[in-house]
Enzyme design. Structure first.
Site, PDB file in Angstrom:
ATOM      1  N   SER A  89       0.868  -1.247  -0.094  1.00  0.00           N
ATOM      2  CA  SER A  89      -0.057   0.036  -0.063  1.00  0.00           C
ATOM      3  C   SER A  89       0.691   1.360   0.116  1.00  0.00           C
ATOM      4  O   SER A  89       2.102   1.092   0.201  1.00  0.00           O
ATOM      5  CB  SER A  89      -0.716   0.069   1.265  1.00  0.00           C
ATOM      6  OG  SER A  89      -0.223   0.261   2.309  1.00  0.00           O
ATOM      7  N   LYS A 146       5.540   0.556   9.457  1.00  0.00           N
ATOM      8  CA  LYS A 146       5.481   2.038   9.756  1.00  0.00           C
ATOM      9  C   LYS A 146       6.863   2.307  10.410  1.00  0.00           C
ATOM     10  O   LYS A 146       7.698   1.861  10.638  1.00  0.00           O
ATOM     11  CB  LYS A 146       4.545   2.169  10.768  1.00  0.00           C
ATOM     12  CG  LYS A 146       3.001   1.632  10.593  1.00  0.00           C
ATOM     13  CD  LYS A 146       2.389   2.408   9.189  1.00  0.00           C
ATOM     14  CE  LYS A 146       1.015   1.594   9.156  1.00  0.00           C
ATOM     15  NZ  LYS A 146       0.271   2.238   7.545  1.00  0.00           N
ATOM     16  N   SER A 259      -2.721   6.659   6.104  1.00  0.00           N
ATOM     17  CA  SER A 259      -2.059   5.599   7.002  1.00  0.00           C
ATOM     18  C   SER A 259      -2.933   5.280   8.098  1.00  0.00           C
ATOM     19  O   SER A 259      -3.308   6.003   9.075  1.00  0.00           O
ATOM     20  CB  SER A 259      -0.765   5.909   7.281  1.00  0.00           C
ATOM     21  OG  SER A 259      -0.191   5.084   8.333  1.00  0.00           O
TER      22      SER A 259
END
Length: 311
Positions: A89, A146, A259
């Protein structure tokens, strides 16, 4: 899926290794004994075909002996050294793009067994700014990637698309009554451009964000509203403020308005850490439009300029 594959590799390694070991200790000596008897009673040398008829090696044993060294090497490499991941993504844009294939250094934050993920050896703790792959706290079958923003004891504020950090007291410093010894620090941001990335027709602002000791780029959608109503609500803090618990970390994506991260679902326990993203080894473009004859999953090009260490 990655967890199931790890279990499969371990079982395949153990199974092929056990077959090889049992054959080596039990059946191989018996075959050698039959071959020795046959050679002693024969006046001529025995060729390989005759030996194979006298003491045949079972196909399952031949297969186990041939794959065991390779599978064992892959299992050790993937479980304890490096593991490949694909970026699915755009939540880490502009640092990582869809189509990037990365290597994750598994031993950065400790060595764990590949099945139950029990900590075997303590190594290092994540540093602020590290890009980390971890098991999603709400569904540990899913891997997330992340950036580490908050360390244990930090107080984090994300307000008006700006990050503020009040670090926990450094070791040896006198702690105040609130257990913090520094003021809130607004993280510096400098605009790089406004026309490189788009969300639909909306241009995103690319900024350089400076954490203590580390600089990286982020994306902001100036038209997107902050979804404070969806933020994870920690007890005794404001809606856009969080205190990172012990042995936990606050993670955020670099594409701040696209996000799902600690702002929405909370903190990442140390036990969920998989490793540190360190290298892009391949990067594909996927630009098949609706009129293309190729399926969307077929790459249309290679971004060689992206290969290298991850910042």
């Amino acid at each position: 899926m990655a967890g199931y594959f790890s279990v499969f590799l371990v079982l395949l390694t153990l199974g092929s290794g056990l077959i090889w070991l049992v054959d080596h200790l039990v059946y191989a000596p018996k075959r050698r004994e039959r071959i020795a008897i046959a050679k002693g009673s024969s006046q001529a040398d025995l060729d390989d075909d005759v030996i194979a008829q006298i003491a045949p090696v079972p196909a399952i044993t031949e297969g186990a002996k041939s794959i065991f060294p390779m599978i064992a090497a892959i299992t050790i490499f993937r479980s304890f050294i490096f593991e490949p991941f694909q970026i699915p993504s755009g939540s880490m844009m502009p640092t990582l793009l869809v189509g990037d294939f990365i290597l994750v250094q598994k031993y950065s934050y400790g060595i764990k067994d590949p099945v139950w993920r029990t900590q075997l050896v303590e190594v290092n703790e994540p540093k602020r700014g590290d890009i980390v792959v971890f098991k999603f706290p709400l569904d540990e079958k899913v891997d997330f990637i992340k950036r580490t923003i908050g360390l244990p004891g930090d107080r984090i504020v994300y307000r008006n698309k700006r990050l503020y950090i009040k670090p926990n007291c450094a070791e040896g410093q006198e702690k105040s009554g609130e257990m913090f010894c520094a003021e809130f620090n607004a993280v510096d941001m400098d605009i790089i451009n406004r026309d490189e990335f788009y969300q639909g027709l909306m241009p995103l602002v690319r900024l350089k964000e400076t954490l203590p000791g580390q600089t990286h780029d982020i994306l902001i959608n100036p038209e997107a509203l902050e979804s404070k109503g969806r933020y994870y609500q920690q007890q005794d803090t404001r809606a856009d403020e969080w205190v990172v618990p012990e042995d936990s970390y606050f993670m955020m994506g670099d594409n701040r308005d696209n996000s799902q991260d600690s702002r929405m679902w909370g903190f990442v326990p140390k036990a969920n850490l998989v490793g540190k993203a360190v290298f892009i080894w391949m990067s594909f473009e996927f630009e098949n439009g609706p009129d293309s004859l190729l399926p969307s999953f077929v790459p249309t090009g290679v971004r060689f300029e992206r290969l290298g260490s991850i910042q």
